[in-house]
Scaffold this active site. Structure first.
Site, mmCIF file in Angstrom:
data_model
loop_
_atom_site.group_PDB
_atom_site.id
_atom_site.type_symbol
_atom_site.label_atom_id
_atom_site.label_comp_id
_atom_site.label_asym_id
_atom_site.label_seq_id
_atom_site.Cartn_x
_atom_site.Cartn_y
_atom_site.Cartn_z
ATOM 1 N N ASP A 13 43.346 20.765 67.059
ATOM 2 C CA ASP A 13 43.340 21.585 68.663
ATOM 3 C C ASP A 13 43.493 20.640 69.716
ATOM 4 O O ASP A 13 43.109 19.370 69.558
ATOM 5 C CB ASP A 13 42.247 22.331 68.740
ATOM 6 C CG ASP A 13 42.128 23.388 69.734
ATOM 7 O OD1 ASP A 13 43.238 24.001 69.798
ATOM 8 O OD2 ASP A 13 41.043 23.828 70.234
ATOM 9 N N HIS A 30 52.816 20.227 71.321
ATOM 10 C CA HIS A 30 53.068 20.782 70.052
ATOM 11 C C HIS A 30 53.821 19.878 69.032
ATOM 12 O O HIS A 30 53.619 19.320 68.237
ATOM 13 C CB HIS A 30 53.591 22.149 69.755
ATOM 14 C CG HIS A 30 52.897 23.326 70.306
ATOM 15 N ND1 HIS A 30 51.291 23.243 69.962
ATOM 16 C CD2 HIS A 30 52.655 24.225 71.338
ATOM 17 C CE1 HIS A 30 50.772 24.517 70.724
ATOM 18 N NE2 HIS A 30 51.614 24.873 71.342
ATOM 19 N N GLU A 60 45.665 34.369 64.265
ATOM 20 C CA GLU A 60 45.397 34.780 65.532
ATOM 21 C C GLU A 60 46.634 33.922 66.576
ATOM 22 O O GLU A 60 46.912 34.746 67.730
ATOM 23 C CB GLU A 60 44.069 34.407 66.122
ATOM 24 C CG GLU A 60 42.940 35.542 65.439
ATOM 25 C CD GLU A 60 42.802 35.072 63.914
ATOM 26 O OE1 GLU A 60 42.934 34.147 63.610
ATOM 27 O OE2 GLU A 60 42.288 36.063 63.231
ATOM 28 N N LEU A 124 48.600 12.240 47.007
ATOM 29 C CA LEU A 124 47.809 13.102 48.095
ATOM 30 C C LEU A 124 48.207 14.640 47.971
ATOM 31 O O LEU A 124 49.414 14.782 47.759
ATOM 32 C CB LEU A 124 48.053 12.343 49.483
ATOM 33 C CG LEU A 124 47.392 13.503 50.472
ATOM 34 C CD1 LEU A 124 46.017 12.958 50.952
ATOM 35 C CD2 LEU A 124 48.120 13.485 51.929
ATOM 36 N N ILE A 188 34.939 27.458 64.779
ATOM 37 C CA ILE A 188 35.767 27.390 63.363
ATOM 38 C C ILE A 188 37.250 27.919 63.249
ATOM 39 O O ILE A 188 38.113 27.646 62.697
ATOM 40 C CB ILE A 188 34.948 27.746 62.150
ATOM 41 C CG1 ILE A 188 33.581 27.092 61.942
ATOM 42 C CG2 ILE A 188 35.924 27.734 60.955
ATOM 43 C CD1 ILE A 188 33.672 25.546 61.518
ATOM 44 N N SER A 189 37.214 28.863 64.454
ATOM 45 C CA SER A 189 38.389 29.705 64.745
ATOM 46 C C SER A 189 39.071 30.291 63.587
ATOM 47 O O SER A 189 40.328 30.138 63.436
ATOM 48 C CB SER A 189 39.487 28.928 65.727
ATOM 49 O OG SER A 189 38.783 28.528 66.805
ATOM 50 N N GLU A 200 30.779 18.975 55.873
ATOM 51 C CA GLU A 200 30.315 18.314 57.078
ATOM 52 C C GLU A 200 31.012 18.602 58.197
ATOM 53 O O GLU A 200 32.471 18.506 58.149
ATOM 54 C CB GLU A 200 30.162 16.876 56.902
ATOM 55 C CG GLU A 200 29.129 16.708 55.870
ATOM 56 C CD GLU A 200 27.660 17.107 56.415
ATOM 57 O OE1 GLU A 200 27.258 16.995 57.400
ATOM 58 O OE2 GLU A 200 27.060 17.455 55.313
HETATM 59 C C1 IPE Z 1 42.716 26.729 66.247
HETATM 60 O O1 IPE Z 1 42.906 26.622 67.412
HETATM 61 C C2 IPE Z 1 43.868 27.013 65.201
HETATM 62 C C3 IPE Z 1 44.677 25.705 65.058
HETATM 63 C C4 IPE Z 1 44.282 24.404 65.446
HETATM 64 C C5 IPE Z 1 45.821 26.100 64.243
HETATM 65 P P1 IPE Z 1 43.027 27.680 68.634
HETATM 66 O O2 IPE Z 1 43.311 27.033 69.750
HETATM 67 O O3 IPE Z 1 44.035 28.931 67.964
HETATM 68 O O4 IPE Z 1 41.487 28.107 68.799
HETATM 69 P P2 IPE Z 1 40.781 28.820 69.817
HETATM 70 O O5 IPE Z 1 41.423 29.882 70.310
HETATM 71 O O6 IPE Z 1 40.766 27.865 70.882
HETATM 72 O O7 IPE Z 1 39.517 29.413 69.184
HETATM 73 C C1 IPE Z 2 46.672 23.739 68.739
HETATM 74 O O1 IPE Z 2 46.842 23.352 70.115
HETATM 75 C C2 IPE Z 2 47.908 23.992 67.863
HETATM 76 C C3 IPE Z 2 47.935 25.316 67.551
HETATM 77 C C4 IPE Z 2 46.746 26.228 67.679
HETATM 78 C C5 IPE Z 2 49.023 26.005 67.052
HETATM 79 P P1 IPE Z 2 46.715 24.590 70.974
HETATM 80 O O2 IPE Z 2 47.933 24.964 71.157
HETATM 81 O O3 IPE Z 2 45.400 25.374 70.774
HETATM 82 O O4 IPE Z 2 46.234 23.585 72.396
HETATM 83 P P2 IPE Z 2 45.114 23.947 73.422
HETATM 84 O O5 IPE Z 2 43.759 24.234 72.583
HETATM 85 O O6 IPE Z 2 45.669 25.207 74.107
HETATM 86 O O7 IPE Z 2 45.095 22.812 74.264
HETATM 87 MG MG MG Z 3 43.521 25.495 71.346
#
Ligand code: IPE
Ligand code: IPE
Ligand code: MG
Length: 238
Positions: A13, A30, A60, A124, A188-189, A200
């Protein structure tokens, strides 16, 4: 030598915020995040990690603006196209988990091609979660088992922990020992809800594109210091 977790899972994230901080479009985050995933795959190979699971796109995440979704899926396809030979050369066995039914067909075909190509690799095990949600995973397992029961192939009382686990997307793979979430959120999303029961958890404010080898070693060192009791008292009674 710290004891290396056999299975590490990453909630990658912070890509968007990484880009926004530099006044760059989110898609750049990204893209750089994708490059970092390649670096971390190699870093985990080097450290003797057996299974690496990467949360790349959640169920989501489909609710994000259409343009961002398209960009993320395009970046994934470009990376797979470019890295297929290297994945093969590194003896990596790659598997993708998630509901792939909504993916663009070119990405879906590429995924199946790499899975097929690397199926018998012995290094791996790389699991990439795309269109994945922990709740969806549990529901699809329940539906599959319920169908077997309704067809008379299985008795409800024979749905054991093991049989249920095997219906989940990770199949027979062991649960993550360590789950690392970058980006500063403490949640954990909807990642591997069933499997994270005794993993852990390690949270860092480092944004995913900045997460490097040193940060990985810090997370592994923190993991080594944890006392995994699994609900027992073995450390106290020993
Ligand atoms: C969790 O990140 C999903 C991925 C890293 C693929 P999100 O950015 O989607 O999660 P929230 O919205 O902060 O919970
Ligand atoms: C994680 O980065 C990648 C995905 C969820 C696809 P984000 O796009 O959620 O980045 P932030 O959390 O908005 O910084
Ligand atoms: Mg995010």
């Amino acid at each position: 030598m710290p004891k290396i977790p056999a299975h590490i899972a990453f909630i990658m994230d912070g890509n968007g915020r990484w880009a926004q901080r530099q006044q760059l479009p989110r898609k750049v985050g990204h893209r750089v995040g994708g490059e970092n995933a390649i670096r971390m795959i190699k870093a985990c190979c080097k450290r003797g990690v057996k299974i690496l699971t990467l949360f790349a796109f959640s169920s989501e995440n489909w609710n994000r603006p259409k343009q961002e979704v398209t960009e993320i899926l395009h970046i994934l396809r470009t990376l797979f196209d470019r890295e297929v030979q290297q994945i093969h050369a590194l003896n990596i066995c790659m598997r993708v988990i998630g509901d792939l039914s909504h993916l663009p067909s070119a990405l879906y075909t590429k995924i199946k091609e790499i899975e097929c190509l690397t199926r018998d690799k012995t290094g791996l095990i790389l699991v990439i979660a795309i269109g994945y949600g922990g709740q969806w995973d549990i529901l699809q397992a329940v539906q599959a088992l319920a169908q077997q029961v309704s067809q008379g192939l299985l008795r409800a009382e024979d749905i054991t922990h093991e049989r249920f686990s095997q219906q989940l997307q990770l199949l027979d793979l062991p649960a993550p020992d360590l789950c690392i979430r970058t980006g500063g959120e403490y949640r954990i999303s909807n990642f591997l809800l069933w499997h994270l029961a005794y993993s852990e958890l390690y949270f860092t404010s480092i944004l995913w594109p900045d997460f490097n080898d040193l940060a990985l070693d810090e997370a592994i060192t923190a993991y080594t210091a944890r006392d995994r009791r699994f609900g027992t008292l073995h450390e106290i009674t020993a």
